[in-house]
Design a protein around this motif. Structure first.
Motif, PDB file in Angstrom:
ATOM      1  N   TRP A 139      -7.798  32.319  12.476  1.00 36.09           N
ATOM      2  CA  TRP A 139      -8.319  32.201  11.263  1.00 36.09           C
ATOM      3  C   TRP A 139      -9.182  31.145  11.095  1.00 36.09           C
ATOM      4  O   TRP A 139      -9.252  30.299  11.945  1.00 36.09           O
ATOM      5  N   ASN A 222       7.880  37.451   5.826  1.00 32.81           N
ATOM      6  CA  ASN A 222       7.924  35.967   5.533  1.00 32.81           C
ATOM      7  C   ASN A 222       6.953  35.335   4.655  1.00 32.81           C
ATOM      8  O   ASN A 222       7.356  34.459   3.454  1.00 32.81           O
TER       9      ASN A 222
ATOM     10  N   TRP B 221       6.870  39.802  14.076  1.00 31.69           N
ATOM     11  CA  TRP B 221       7.036  38.619  14.873  1.00 31.69           C
ATOM     12  C   TRP B 221       8.512  38.400  15.261  1.00 31.69           C
ATOM     13  O   TRP B 221       8.771  37.897  16.304  1.00 31.69           O
ATOM     14  N   PRO B 242       7.075  35.471  24.475  1.00 33.52           N
ATOM     15  CA  PRO B 242       6.295  35.559  23.102  1.00 33.52           C
ATOM     16  C   PRO B 242       5.213  34.696  22.984  1.00 33.52           C
ATOM     17  O   PRO B 242       5.283  33.672  23.048  1.00 33.52           O
ATOM     18  N   TYR B 292      -3.341  33.350  23.351  1.00 32.33           N
ATOM     19  CA  TYR B 292      -3.971  32.403  22.578  1.00 32.33           C
ATOM     20  C   TYR B 292      -3.271  31.090  22.412  1.00 32.33           C
ATOM     21  O   TYR B 292      -3.922  29.994  22.274  1.00 32.33           O
ATOM     22  N   TYR B 293      -2.176  31.075  22.944  1.00 34.00           N
ATOM     23  CA  TYR B 293      -1.223  29.837  22.855  1.00 34.00           C
ATOM     24  C   TYR B 293      -1.470  29.004  24.146  1.00 34.00           C
ATOM     25  O   TYR B 293      -1.639  27.982  24.203  1.00 34.00           O
TER      26      TYR B 293
ATOM     27  N   LYS C 147       4.600  22.233   9.014  1.00 27.89           N
ATOM     28  CA  LYS C 147       5.494  22.077   7.925  1.00 27.89           C
ATOM     29  C   LYS C 147       7.013  21.541   8.296  1.00 27.89           C
ATOM     30  O   LYS C 147       7.901  22.181   8.083  1.00 27.89           O
ATOM     31  N   GLU C 219      11.615  25.711   9.364  1.00 28.36           N
ATOM     32  CA  GLU C 219      12.842  26.730   8.660  1.00 28.36           C
ATOM     33  C   GLU C 219      12.888  28.189   9.521  1.00 28.36           C
ATOM     34  O   GLU C 219      13.769  28.577   9.113  1.00 28.36           O
ATOM     35  N   SER C 220      11.986  28.474  10.220  1.00 26.09           N
ATOM     36  CA  SER C 220      12.227  29.831  10.871  1.00 26.09           C
ATOM     37  C   SER C 220      11.323  30.043  12.118  1.00 26.09           C
ATOM     38  O   SER C 220      10.283  29.158  12.340  1.00 26.09           O
ATOM     39  N   TRP C 221      11.625  31.264  12.715  1.00 27.56           N
ATOM     40  CA  TRP C 221      10.552  31.678  13.975  1.00 27.56           C
ATOM     41  C   TRP C 221       9.243  31.859  13.488  1.00 27.56           C
ATOM     42  O   TRP C 221       8.402  31.662  14.470  1.00 27.56           O
ATOM     43  N   ASN C 222       9.189  32.115  12.373  1.00 28.94           N
ATOM     44  CA  ASN C 222       7.843  32.603  11.767  1.00 28.94           C
ATOM     45  C   ASN C 222       7.216  31.144  11.558  1.00 28.94           C
ATOM     46  O   ASN C 222       5.685  31.146  11.926  1.00 28.94           O
ATOM     47  N   GLY C 225       5.869  30.180  14.970  1.00 26.30           N
ATOM     48  CA  GLY C 225       4.584  30.918  15.270  1.00 26.30           C
ATOM     49  C   GLY C 225       3.558  30.323  14.631  1.00 26.30           C
ATOM     50  O   GLY C 225       2.420  30.163  15.261  1.00 26.30           O
ATOM     51  N   HIS C 226       3.670  29.955  13.282  1.00 23.21           N
ATOM     52  CA  HIS C 226       2.565  29.255  12.542  1.00 23.21           C
ATOM     53  C   HIS C 226       2.205  27.849  13.247  1.00 23.21           C
ATOM     54  O   HIS C 226       0.954  27.698  13.160  1.00 23.21           O
ATOM     55  N   ALA C 228       2.318  27.373  16.297  1.00 19.24           N
ATOM     56  CA  ALA C 228       1.651  27.655  17.527  1.00 19.24           C
ATOM     57  C   ALA C 228       0.180  28.135  17.190  1.00 19.24           C
ATOM     58  O   ALA C 228      -0.839  27.615  17.837  1.00 19.24           O
ATOM     59  N   ASP C 229       0.058  28.708  16.306  1.00 18.13           N
ATOM     60  CA  ASP C 229      -1.358  29.052  15.730  1.00 18.13           C
ATOM     61  C   ASP C 229      -2.194  27.744  15.455  1.00 18.13           C
ATOM     62  O   ASP C 229      -3.175  27.570  15.740  1.00 18.13           O
ATOM     63  N   GLY C 241       6.181  27.216  25.175  1.00 17.77           N
ATOM     64  CA  GLY C 241       6.801  27.981  23.889  1.00 17.77           C
ATOM     65  C   GLY C 241       5.332  28.650  23.233  1.00 17.77           C
ATOM     66  O   GLY C 241       4.222  28.416  23.608  1.00 17.77           O
ATOM     67  N   PRO C 242       5.667  29.463  22.168  1.00 19.98           N
ATOM     68  CA  PRO C 242       6.893  29.624  21.582  1.00 19.98           C
ATOM     69  C   PRO C 242       7.949  30.106  22.581  1.00 19.98           C
ATOM     70  O   PRO C 242       7.628  31.342  23.215  1.00 19.98           O
ATOM     71  N   ARG C 244      12.698  30.173  23.419  1.00 14.57           N
ATOM     72  CA  ARG C 244      13.665  29.728  22.919  1.00 14.57           C
ATOM     73  C   ARG C 244      14.862  29.044  23.811  1.00 14.57           C
ATOM     74  O   ARG C 244      14.503  29.389  24.885  1.00 14.57           O
ATOM     75  N   HIS C 245      15.377  28.153  23.331  1.00 14.23           N
ATOM     76  CA  HIS C 245      16.725  27.311  24.275  1.00 14.23           C
ATOM     77  C   HIS C 245      17.853  28.156  24.309  1.00 14.23           C
ATOM     78  O   HIS C 245      18.373  28.601  23.442  1.00 14.23           O
ATOM     79  N   ARG C 249      20.328  27.193  21.265  1.00 13.07           N
ATOM     80  CA  ARG C 249      19.808  28.680  20.874  1.00 13.07           C
ATOM     81  C   ARG C 249      18.631  28.199  19.928  1.00 13.07           C
ATOM     82  O   ARG C 249      18.120  29.411  19.359  1.00 13.07           O
ATOM     83  N   TYR C 270      22.731  27.082  16.600  1.00  8.60           N
ATOM     84  CA  TYR C 270      23.753  27.307  16.030  1.00  8.60           C
ATOM     85  C   TYR C 270      24.340  26.101  15.217  1.00  8.60           C
ATOM     86  O   TYR C 270      24.226  25.339  15.328  1.00  8.60           O
TER      87      TYR C 270
ATOM     88  N   ILE D 138      22.718  34.632  24.091  1.00 10.67           N
ATOM     89  CA  ILE D 138      22.329  34.210  22.638  1.00 10.67           C
ATOM     90  C   ILE D 138      23.422  34.789  21.953  1.00 10.67           C
ATOM     91  O   ILE D 138      24.105  34.186  20.995  1.00 10.67           O
TER      92      ILE D 138
END
Lengths: 306, 306, 306, 306
Positions: A139, A222, B221, B242, B292-293, C147, C219-222, C225-226, C228-229, C241-242, C244-245, C249, C270, D138
């Motif tokens: 963006w 989301n 995603w 990912p 991109y990342y 965030k 708060e989330s996988w989303n 990703g944000h 990373a952007d 990354g992004p 996962r461990h 987890r 977890y 996982i």
């Protein structure tokens, strides 16, 4: 190119009762960007992911509702061709000269049987803040508020749906993606001119020229949830959602701008192709078609319009 | 309809070394559905959200790679028209008779300058397990594994990209959405015939007819992350991700089938229109364009193909 | 209450080479809020979802790294009790008087066998911008940048892991959630004092007192990703990354602040209970344990620390 | 360990009208796993992410509702201690011998002032299908249906909330995370014994011993949306949602099992610490507290219980 003729919903012009309140809503909350203001008081806005100069226009007036919705066509030749086809079909057209909207070329306007004004145009300037073309970032700047990416579609209310359907499919080259079939005829139709599940939709309604909602595209479920958080935080009047449409499969919230015009944030939706069969909803399943989780219409869906 | 001519990637035929292993991979893990097997041992598959009979074909062979990629056109008249245009352009075409693939009409085939066989066809039966048309549920049955919705696009490797680009844009009516520009010419091109950011792409490569990946579309995603969980759980060889592409903006994982053919799960991507400017990536930014990342290509991207 | 003694990681103090650059990073990009600056130049920060006055402290210095990590205990009685237990165990403690950090009561400090300074304290003022208590909204103001909700945990590098483990479990009442078991002993340990999968972790390393990363909870996988952007948009140096461990987890990105201190954004993980069995990772699976999708450590993981 | 005494909701026993229908619902749709059936017809279930042998018990009966809810304590010594404290407080206890439930040690039971039976126990066998301990994946197998990870909490309806609150906080060491304050006293209380925003909750209700819902934890808002898709697909009766609670911040759907017992799928929720202030909701904001997006209670919330 393989997409020809009408490309997409180009812009919509809505009436609002108080421009300052409207701008707080659409800019700070929905996340549109202001492009310019004209001498007659109209304000031109756009989503961050649109190349065109503007896509959403507000005009202060005594009554909320829609002035017009316009589609961008691929060329001036197409514009002439659609004008000929409309006139041959018996639809009178007028021409709005280039420059009536800043950066927009001549527009061909006409009234459809539901009572709405539709326009077509081929030329619009590219936005100064369009998505980058050279080595683009995801963006240009971090999206804001509900993170609306674009003006996506509108749902309009009016009579004569069979005539509207005939005009859109036979003259304007739209496809009928889905419809609600009742013993009294089609209650609603979803029309597309692209791979989107709908670009414009209509619900049968006695009073002509009414406006149900304008939708802004979000990137994910989301973001739909985040939009709901924003609505409660800023006390924005919500109609229904977060939920999902059975029709189009879109994930959605309906809410209202301060003037009472309904908005939608919309994510997902299937990829449509013109060789897909038209999906039919029977009268007893229309509730699930509109609100997939609730399985029934809320009272406002069929009655609250501007 | 407003989408005319070539509509979409219709099917791809890949060679695999061991059919049983391949079917475990594509059906149980990727989530495609088996449609049928032909007497010559080919297996026909499809994603749950596709109307056409099949979209993904496997053939057991001694060497992995691609046999052909085919596009569905909107009508037999278009098929004839493309044949004439191809021949007039100097491309020889052959015709595969109807029925060579079950449920598929006659196909026009030709070799493009990168060394790949491309086919066009207008007729294919509707799948027996297509998305519902009457009062449809979101999905016919709960998606499985990585939840692939459809065969989305392919990336092919071969020489003569300028010629490929000219053929696809001037004869087949594709648009160039993005490309990588280097001092030695175009390194890669992304071509679209729809609102998708790409329907097929090419990377410059000395050896003709090579296959980089076939992509399956996922809804989010979150589903990309779920696909990564599945890859580790079942010890599926992962290439990268990912992550996200700067080019197309898609969210992605590259991984391999048991025969070494690269797959992609892909979500998102922007909405393309043919009046969008072509996006250009310079040689020094190609790493960010592809990943991109990470901001750089991994070693496999330019070298590992089948 | 049922959570007793040590409650949580309270704050961490890191050294940065350039305070202005560090504040742009942690405030504008990571999304922490500035609380105050002390006369000696330290800057106190916090995440939006923390009640305590501050949780993240920056100090400008010639060398990056960690000064100390502090845990909040439930009461002054607990603070005295831990002091007695530490001394009885043979660990010397010192006391930092109340007010050395604004709003923080007396702190008991000590050096653990890995060479790090750990502190305990019972009293800290409530933040002026804490999450609301009366009819709270989801967030006080819309979160910003990546965030970050809170300082979540740290991973420290140093020697004598067996001694560290014994101290944390037998004196400070932590549990060992997971560890990496090698023929040469424990390579790494994950310790928790709560329902989180880890509150602090250690990797065996010859040099004492080193810092691997401080993690911020998303708060989330989303949101991962944000984040990373944002990293690519602002050219923030990303480690991995992004991804996962397998261990915990958690969904994760490692990246660096402008001084070279590693950060993590972390989501999921977890829910741990002290009656859960300790999870054991063998040496040959440690790659998957750390980076679940990649299945192997990157070179930086074991070597790049501050 | 730092979490002492009562660790978590251990299991709940619900009455269902038809066991086969109930098992289809809880196993195929919610995604629980069947553990065993006892000679008296009870069926023992668990979520995929729980170490304990079972957490959810169904008993066929003429009337739906709750038999009991049990909490796991950290040790037999704690069990004795809580028994002493309960008796000293004036609460009579009984003992259910080890083995009455397969794999479960002796249980101490008592009736609380709201009319519900609560039990405590220290010993339960580890599940044969517990999350792996050696180099864990996982998940042991891909989760199914709504992908319930665990039995998370319950909301119970009954009288005497002040007495219930006093018992839970002063005898059982719970904390009051949030409550709804009305001129007539507390309408509802949310109690936690962990870092979860609630482990059990109560709403004031004239009739004692009533059941509002049992909640299953999901990993994300995406999984909440997926659960909603499943509910419509299988015609599961939905009460409200997808929405969010202002109280706990959890993302949620209420729905019903075939016997009319309310279920919840629940994701998110803040991390609670016992030094957090109790959050208070005033009577005029309770609608937003329960249903953050709707801003008002639906009719069923206060009236439909089993």
């Amino acid at each position: 190119m393989a997409l020809k003729g009408i490309l997409r919903p180009g812009f919509i012009q809505l009436r609002v009762l108080d421009m300052d309140e409207a701008l707080t809503h659409y800019i700070d909350r929905v996340g549109l960007n202001e492009v310019s203001r004209s001498d007659d008081g109209r304000v031109f806005l756009k989503g961050w992911d649109e190349f065109d100069r503007h896509s959403f226009i507000l005009r202060e007036a005594d009554q909320a509702g829609i002035d017009l919705m316009a589609f961008k066509v691929d060329s001036d030749a197409s514009l002439n061709d659609f004008t000929r086809r409309l006139n041959a079909y018996g639809v009178a057209t007028d021409e709005v000269p280039a420059g009536e909207q800043p950066g927009v070329g001549r527009r061909i306007g006409f009234t459809i049987p539901s009572g709405h004004r539709i326009e077509l145009y081929a030329d619009i300037e590219m936005s100064e803040t369009h998505p980058a073309i050279e080595n683009p970032m995801i963006w240009p700047v971090e999206p804001r508020g509900m993170k609306a990416t674009r003006f996506d579609h509108a749902l309009l209310y009016g009579p004569n749906l069979n005539e509207v359907l005939d005009l859109f499919t036979n003259v304007l080259d739209f496809s009928l993606a889905e419809y609600v079939d009742t013993p009294d005829g089609k209650l609603a139709i979803w029309l597309t001119v692209s791979n989107k599940a709908h670009d414009i939709a209509f619900v049968n309604h006695a009073e002509p020229g009414k406006f149900h909602h304008a939708a802004f595209f979000l990137e994910s479920w989301n973001d739909v949830g985040h939009a709901a958080d924003i609505m409660t935080h800023y006390n924005i009047s919500r109609d229904v959602g977060p939920t999902r449409h059975g029709i189009t499969r879109g994930q959605t919230i309906y809410f209202f701008d301060p003037s009472g015009n309904r908005n939608e944030v919309y994510a997902g939706g299937y990829t449509y192709y013109p060789d897909n069969p038209t999906r039919r909803w029977s009268a007893d399943q229309v509730g699930r078609g509109i609100f997939y989780y609730e399985g029934e219409l809320n009272e406002a869906f069929l009655s609250v319009v501007t």
